[in-house]
Design a protein around this motif. Sequence first.
Motif, PDB file in Angstrom:
ATOM      1  N   ILE A  95     -42.417 -24.166  59.256  1.00  0.00           N
ATOM      2  CA  ILE A  95     -43.772 -23.610  59.123  1.00  0.00           C
ATOM      3  C   ILE A  95     -43.747 -22.474  58.103  1.00  0.00           C
ATOM      4  CG2 ILE A  95     -43.517 -21.800  60.891  1.00  0.00           C
ATOM      5  CD1 ILE A  95     -46.362 -22.404  61.822  1.00  0.00           C
ATOM      6  N   ASP A  96     -44.842 -22.354  57.371  1.00  0.00           N
ATOM      7  CA  ASP A  96     -45.081 -21.128  56.608  1.00  0.00           C
ATOM      8  C   ASP A  96     -46.391 -20.568  57.135  1.00  0.00           C
ATOM      9  OD1 ASP A  96     -45.661 -19.085  54.899  1.00  0.00           O
ATOM     10  OD2 ASP A  96     -45.166 -20.182  53.076  1.00  0.00           O
ATOM     11  N   VAL A  97     -46.309 -19.497  57.907  1.00  0.00           N
ATOM     12  CA  VAL A  97     -47.502 -18.985  58.613  1.00  0.00           C
ATOM     13  C   VAL A  97     -48.568 -18.451  57.661  1.00  0.00           C
ATOM     14  CG1 VAL A  97     -46.260 -18.456  60.757  1.00  0.00           C
ATOM     15  CG2 VAL A  97     -46.535 -16.663  59.025  1.00  0.00           C
ATOM     16  N   LYS A 125     -32.489  -3.955  66.929  1.00  0.00           N
ATOM     17  CA  LYS A 125     -31.302  -4.365  66.180  1.00  0.00           C
ATOM     18  C   LYS A 125     -31.434  -5.828  65.747  1.00  0.00           C
ATOM     19  CE  LYS A 125     -26.310  -3.639  66.615  1.00  0.00           C
ATOM     20  NZ  LYS A 125     -26.228  -3.610  65.175  1.00  0.00           N
ATOM     21  N   THR A 126     -31.906  -6.050  64.529  1.00  0.00           N
ATOM     22  CA  THR A 126     -32.052  -7.402  63.968  1.00  0.00           C
ATOM     23  C   THR A 126     -31.692  -7.338  62.489  1.00  0.00           C
ATOM     24  OG1 THR A 126     -34.326  -6.973  63.275  1.00  0.00           O
ATOM     25  CG2 THR A 126     -34.043  -7.958  65.461  1.00  0.00           C
ATOM     26  N   GLY A 127     -31.764  -8.497  61.862  1.00  0.00           N
ATOM     27  CA  GLY A 127     -31.543  -8.552  60.414  1.00  0.00           C
ATOM     28  C   GLY A 127     -32.555  -7.678  59.687  1.00  0.00           C
ATOM     29  N   SER A 166     -31.369  -4.124  59.790  1.00  0.00           N
ATOM     30  CA  SER A 166     -30.273  -3.840  58.857  1.00  0.00           C
ATOM     31  C   SER A 166     -30.809  -3.635  57.449  1.00  0.00           C
ATOM     32  CB  SER A 166     -29.264  -4.991  58.814  1.00  0.00           C
ATOM     33  OG  SER A 166     -28.950  -5.387  60.094  1.00  0.00           O
ATOM     34  N   ARG A 167     -31.759  -4.500  57.050  1.00  0.00           N
ATOM     35  CA  ARG A 167     -32.341  -4.355  55.702  1.00  0.00           C
ATOM     36  C   ARG A 167     -33.087  -3.038  55.595  1.00  0.00           C
ATOM     37  NH1 ARG A 167     -33.165  -9.770  56.893  1.00  0.00           N
ATOM     38  NH2 ARG A 167     -35.358  -9.542  57.489  1.00  0.00           N
ATOM     39  N   GLU A 168     -33.859  -2.680  56.643  1.00  0.00           N
ATOM     40  CA  GLU A 168     -34.640  -1.437  56.606  1.00  0.00           C
ATOM     41  C   GLU A 168     -33.725  -0.215  56.530  1.00  0.00           C
ATOM     42  OE1 GLU A 168     -38.670  -2.868  58.975  1.00  0.00           O
ATOM     43  OE2 GLU A 168     -37.312  -1.458  59.934  1.00  0.00           O
ATOM     44  N   ALA A 228     -40.662 -22.573  65.481  1.00  0.00           N
ATOM     45  CA  ALA A 228     -41.232 -22.801  64.155  1.00  0.00           C
ATOM     46  C   ALA A 228     -40.818 -21.654  63.241  1.00  0.00           C
ATOM     47  CB  ALA A 228     -42.749 -22.883  64.260  1.00  0.00           C
ATOM     48  N   ASP A 229     -40.224 -21.998  62.110  1.00  0.00           N
ATOM     49  CA  ASP A 229     -39.752 -20.937  61.210  1.00  0.00           C
ATOM     50  C   ASP A 229     -39.809 -21.446  59.777  1.00  0.00           C
ATOM     51  OD1 ASP A 229     -37.834 -18.244  62.024  1.00  0.00           O
ATOM     52  OD2 ASP A 229     -37.881 -18.865  59.916  1.00  0.00           O
ATOM     53  N   ILE A 230     -39.966 -20.510  58.849  1.00  0.00           N
ATOM     54  CA  ILE A 230     -39.941 -20.891  57.425  1.00  0.00           C
ATOM     55  C   ILE A 230     -38.529 -21.315  57.038  1.00  0.00           C
ATOM     56  CG2 ILE A 230     -39.443 -18.581  56.470  1.00  0.00           C
ATOM     57  CD1 ILE A 230     -41.636 -19.237  54.340  1.00  0.00           C
ATOM     58  N   GLY A 240     -36.295 -18.427  64.603  1.00  0.00           N
ATOM     59  CA  GLY A 240     -34.941 -18.762  64.166  1.00  0.00           C
ATOM     60  C   GLY A 240     -33.948 -17.622  64.300  1.00  0.00           C
ATOM     61  N   THR A 241     -34.436 -16.385  64.228  1.00  0.00           N
ATOM     62  CA  THR A 241     -33.513 -15.234  64.268  1.00  0.00           C
ATOM     63  C   THR A 241     -34.153 -14.077  65.037  1.00  0.00           C
ATOM     64  OG1 THR A 241     -34.458 -14.336  62.226  1.00  0.00           O
ATOM     65  CG2 THR A 241     -32.468 -15.694  62.002  1.00  0.00           C
ATOM     66  N   GLY A 242     -33.368 -13.040  65.224  1.00  0.00           N
ATOM     67  CA  GLY A 242     -33.874 -11.749  65.697  1.00  0.00           C
ATOM     68  C   GLY A 242     -34.648 -11.816  67.004  1.00  0.00           C
ATOM     69  N   ILE A 243     -35.781 -11.124  67.036  1.00  0.00           N
ATOM     70  CA  ILE A 243     -36.595 -11.046  68.259  1.00  0.00           C
ATOM     71  C   ILE A 243     -37.060 -12.448  68.664  1.00  0.00           C
ATOM     72  CG2 ILE A 243     -38.782 -10.175  69.205  1.00  0.00           C
ATOM     73  CD1 ILE A 243     -38.459  -7.739  67.293  1.00  0.00           C
ATOM     74  N   GLY A 244     -37.451 -13.254  67.692  1.00  0.00           N
ATOM     75  CA  GLY A 244     -37.951 -14.603  67.984  1.00  0.00           C
ATOM     76  C   GLY A 244     -36.909 -15.456  68.688  1.00  0.00           C
TER      77      GLY A 244
HETATM   78  P1  ADP Z   1     -37.403  -9.361  63.558  1.00  0.00           P
HETATM   79  O1  ADP Z   1     -36.864  -7.965  63.577  1.00  0.00           O
HETATM   80  O2  ADP Z   1     -38.921  -9.375  63.633  1.00  0.00           O
HETATM   81  O3  ADP Z   1     -36.781 -10.280  64.547  1.00  0.00           O
HETATM   82  P2  ADP Z   1     -36.263 -11.070  61.470  1.00  0.00           P
HETATM   83  O4  ADP Z   1     -36.333 -10.881  59.987  1.00  0.00           O
HETATM   84  O5  ADP Z   1     -34.917 -11.132  62.119  1.00  0.00           O
HETATM   85  O6  ADP Z   1     -37.119  -9.872  62.077  1.00  0.00           O
HETATM   86  O7  ADP Z   1     -37.091 -12.351  61.918  1.00  0.00           O
HETATM   87  C1  ADP Z   1     -38.314 -12.720  61.383  1.00  0.00           C
HETATM   88  C2  ADP Z   1     -38.428 -14.233  61.445  1.00  0.00           C
HETATM   89  O8  ADP Z   1     -39.674 -14.626  60.831  1.00  0.00           O
HETATM   90  C3  ADP Z   1     -37.306 -14.917  60.654  1.00  0.00           C
HETATM   91  O9  ADP Z   1     -36.781 -15.975  61.436  1.00  0.00           O
HETATM   92  C4  ADP Z   1     -38.011 -15.445  59.421  1.00  0.00           C
HETATM   93  O10 ADP Z   1     -37.429 -16.617  58.871  1.00  0.00           O
HETATM   94  C5  ADP Z   1     -39.414 -15.702  59.957  1.00  0.00           C
HETATM   95  N1  ADP Z   1     -40.430 -15.747  58.884  1.00  0.00           N
HETATM   96  C6  ADP Z   1     -40.556 -14.895  57.841  1.00  0.00           C
HETATM   97  N2  ADP Z   1     -41.586 -15.266  57.040  1.00  0.00           N
HETATM   98  C7  ADP Z   1     -42.129 -16.379  57.605  1.00  0.00           C
HETATM   99  C8  ADP Z   1     -43.215 -17.243  57.253  1.00  0.00           C
HETATM  100  N3  ADP Z   1     -43.961 -17.041  56.159  1.00  0.00           N
HETATM  101  N4  ADP Z   1     -43.483 -18.289  58.074  1.00  0.00           N
HETATM  102  C9  ADP Z   1     -42.730 -18.516  59.182  1.00  0.00           C
HETATM  103  N5  ADP Z   1     -41.696 -17.748  59.557  1.00  0.00           N
HETATM  104  C10 ADP Z   1     -41.384 -16.691  58.776  1.00  0.00           C
END
Ligand code: ADP
Length: 261
Positions: A64-66, A191-193, A196-198, A41-43, A20-24
């Motif tokens: 999904i919740d992995v 450079k992802t969310g 920024s948090r880190e 697939a994303d939480i 949904g975001t970032g590298i994915g």
């Molecule tokens: P990155 O720097 O790895 O791209 P992000 O925080 O931007 O970091 O992205 C991580 C992704 O993983 C987000 O889309 C987040 O919603 C997803 N994610 C986090 N926890 C879970 C989980 N338990 N199951 C599925 N997806 C998850």
Amino acid sequence: MTHPVFPELSGRRAFLTGGGTGIGLAIARALAAQGVAVAIADINLKSAEDAAAEIGNSAIAVEIDVRKRSSVEAAFSTALERLGDIDILIANAGVSTMQKALELTDEEWDFNFDVNTRGIFLTNQISGRHFSQKGSGCIVNTASLAAKVGAPLLAHYSASKFAVLGWTQALARELAPQGIRVNAVCPGFVKTGMQSREIEWEATLRGISPEQVFNEYVGQTPLGRIETPEDVADVVVFLCSESARFMTGQGINVTGGVYMT
Ligand code: ADP
């Protein structure tokens, strides 16, 4: 920027966690640009839906919740049904929190291991069984620079990502006889969310400004700039392609030279 074209990927179907975001998200776009149908697939279902809508017809969103076997099984079988088959797994979902090792709580340890390590185990096992049944498939796990070298304030995260590389190597050996390749990418300061948090955490924990932290990241990078999600996504696409046909069990650094072995 133009992407390399791997015609053999066109028409393949990928299951991508954390898309949904970032590298994915960058991986989802890069695979779609090669003609791959992607199950994102994303939480965070909303972010997966937004990504799928942006990418268009070939992409679908799945919740999904992995951390949970039942959730991974349900999401994988939904994707199988909707896309017709799955040929590629990109296990990319991940979390990080920052804390001094001596102040780390059990909860923080478990949270990082549940998502980053157990999540890799469950997604790799469930898709690996499918690939094994059909006799082909390809897995790429997102590890980290912190999977190669212990990072301060990230002891728990580093430990969870070192485990990902151990798993990747072992699974690669087990599945190689069936022609199933298992690799990992090790991104650096992307450079992802999450970054920024880190940066905010690190600045607070070290009593310096976020700008100083950011400049240190760039300063440590021989190629002299901050890494983008697209830098990682292009390598993931390559690992899925036939050009990487003789590569398995690898943890490929994509760090701009921060780490070189
Ligand atoms: P990155 O720097 O790895 O791209 P992000 O925080 O931007 O970091 O992205 C991580 C992704 O993983 C987000 O889309 C987040 O919603 C997803 N994610 C986090 N926890 C879970 C989980 N338990 N199951 C599925 N997806 C998850």
